[in-house]
Design an enzyme around this catalytic site. Structure first.
Site, PDB file in Angstrom:
ATOM      1  CD  GLU A  28      32.754  26.685  36.791  1.00 52.14           C
ATOM      2  OE1 GLU A  28      32.478  27.311  35.763  1.00 52.14           O
ATOM      3  OE2 GLU A  28      33.398  27.174  37.736  1.00 52.14           O
ATOM      4  CB  CYS A 183      36.725  43.875  36.149  1.00 50.15           C
ATOM      5  SG  CYS A 183      36.781  44.560  34.491  1.00 50.15           S
ATOM      6  CB  CYS A 190      39.824  51.264  37.292  1.00 45.10           C
ATOM      7  SG  CYS A 190      38.599  50.785  36.064  1.00 45.10           S
ATOM      8  CB  CYS A 193      41.807  46.878  38.950  1.00 49.44           C
ATOM      9  SG  CYS A 193      42.066  45.536  37.793  1.00 49.44           S
ATOM     10  CB  CYS A 199      43.419  47.897  32.219  1.00 43.14           C
ATOM     11  SG  CYS A 199      41.752  47.882  31.564  1.00 43.14           S
TER      12      CYS A 199
HETATM   13  S1  SF4 Z   1      41.496  48.440  35.278  1.00 41.02           S
HETATM   14 FE1  SF4 Z   1      40.623  47.332  33.551  1.00 41.02          FE
HETATM   15  S2  SF4 Z   1      40.513  45.206  34.238  1.00 41.02           S
HETATM   16 FE2  SF4 Z   1      40.791  46.475  36.063  1.00 41.02          FE
HETATM   17  S3  SF4 Z   1      38.703  46.927  36.803  1.00 41.02           S
HETATM   18 FE3  SF4 Z   1      39.295  48.600  35.437  1.00 41.02          FE
HETATM   19  S4  SF4 Z   1      38.484  47.992  33.456  1.00 41.02           S
HETATM   20 FE4  SF4 Z   1      38.549  46.145  34.707  1.00 41.02          FE
END
Ligand code: SF4
Length: 353
Positions: A28, A183, A190, A193, A199
């Site tokens: 970390e 992200c 996106c 995602c 989002c």
């Molecule tokens: S949808 Fe939102 S959280 Fe997902 S990659 Fe795109 S910006 Fe990031």
């Protein structure tokens, strides 16, 4: 998030194997400001050299800084060393299990303490590293620079409310992996995602506006004059810098005032009489908050005579890998070494012709 993590998350990072508090802690700390691919070889070398809290605590600080050379932000290495000593002195070399006690250790903030206890002790705590901040800021279209206290408080509140009580380690790792792999700062993917439908940044097509950047003053440039003092037998004078400030506690080329006369400085401070002095081209190095222009003076003395000046020593170039040395200084020394060797080869060739 959890099913995405099971399928697409990272499960084979070196610190995920045998995740003891010690291994999680070191990873970390290394991962703060540094990318996973860069950290992996450093982590493996560090664990081979200091496999336990006790070996880290017993090692000289120089040996710890040597393992850190090239990772930057050397205060992290000094804190690791100091904390290992505290753990040995106060907790028999083990990590405490109370988050407040972990957070009270040098160099361990709330997020790192949460990560240690989540990943290595099965507890449930939120984390908020750079990747998590980016994902949350975008998901909730949170305005404002995360360094501002009210924005930090909002992020912690979101992170805390969202963290599940079960499978917390998988959830926290999922958030970090999502930030690191999908992200990403410049090119958020996106369409792949798992948070796409939730989002807000995506819904508003404002992904690149979050997280809000830190308001930055223009980078200033500082200049330092460093002395590369060599003996004819190839040794180099190094000076151990004070514990705070840039390159705190590391060995470096002696730094003198910009208007100092390098020859006179050598005579006065080191009792050495340079036979040859030259001024190689300046180098530049960028830190987060400023740029450093490194002016150099290269001085050659006949022999590596005894030096009595405080924290100044002669070193063989072969010893440099065993001490903490800032990467740009190491580069300067190695380039000078290479140039010297090339000149020696040319001279042998010339005499043999
Ligand atoms: S949808 Fe939102 S959280 Fe997902 S990659 Fe795109 S910006 Fe990031």
């Amino acid at each position: 998030m959890l099913s995405w993590f099971d399928q697409h998350g990272r499960h084979t990072l070196p610190w995920q194997h045998d995740p003891t508090p010690y291994r999680v802690w070191v990873s970390e700390i290394m991962l703060q400001q540094t990318q996973v691919a860069v950290v992996i070889p450093y982590f493996e070398r560090f664990m081979a050299r200091f496999p336990t809290v006790a070996t880290l605590a017993a090692a000289p600080l120089d040996a710890v800084l040597a393992q850190w050379t090239g990772l930057g932000y050397y205060a992290r290495a000094r804190h690791l060393h100091r904390t290992a000593q505290l753990l040995c002195a106060q907790y028999q070399g083990e990590f405490p299990r109370e988050i407040a006690q972990v957070q009270a250790l040098p160099g361990i903030g709330r997020s790192t303490a949460g990560a240690i206890l989540t990943f290595a002790a099965g507890q449930s705590h939120p984390i908020l590293d750079g990747n998590v901040k980016r994902v949350l800021s975008r998901c909730f279209a949170l305005e404002g620079w995360s360094g501002r206290p009210e924005v930090t408080a909002q992020l912690w509140a979101l992170a805390t409310n969202l963290t599940p009580l079960t499978r917390t380690a998988a959830y926290n790792q999922a958030l970090m992996d999502l930030g690191a792999t999908l992200c990403t700062r410049r090119h958020p993917a996106c369409d792949r995602c798992p948070l796409l439908t939730l989002c807000r940044a995506h819904a508003q097509q404002r992904q690149h506006e979050f997280p809000t950047s830190r308001p930055r003053p223009p980078l200033t440039e500082r200049t330092a004059l460093l002395l590369l003092i060599r003996s004819r037998c190839g040794k180099i004078v190094l000076h151990q810098r004070p514990p705070t400030g840039i390159w705190g506690g590391l060995w470096s080329l002696p730094e003198v005032a910009l208007d100092a006369d390098p020859t006179a400085w050598c005579r006065t401070h080191l009792d050495l009489s340079p036979q040859h002095v030259e001024r190689p081209p300046a180098r530049r190095h960028s830190f987060t908050h400023f740029k450093l222009k490194i002016e150099l003076a290269r001085l050659v003395v006949a022999t590596a005579g005894i030096i009595t000046a405080d924290r100044c020593c002669w070193f063989d170039v072969a010893q440099l890998s065993s001490i903490g040395l800032p990467a740009p200084v190491k580069k300067i020394i190695m380039a000078d070494n290479d140039a010297l060797r090339a000149a020696e080869c040319d001279s042998v060739l010339f005499h043999n012709q």
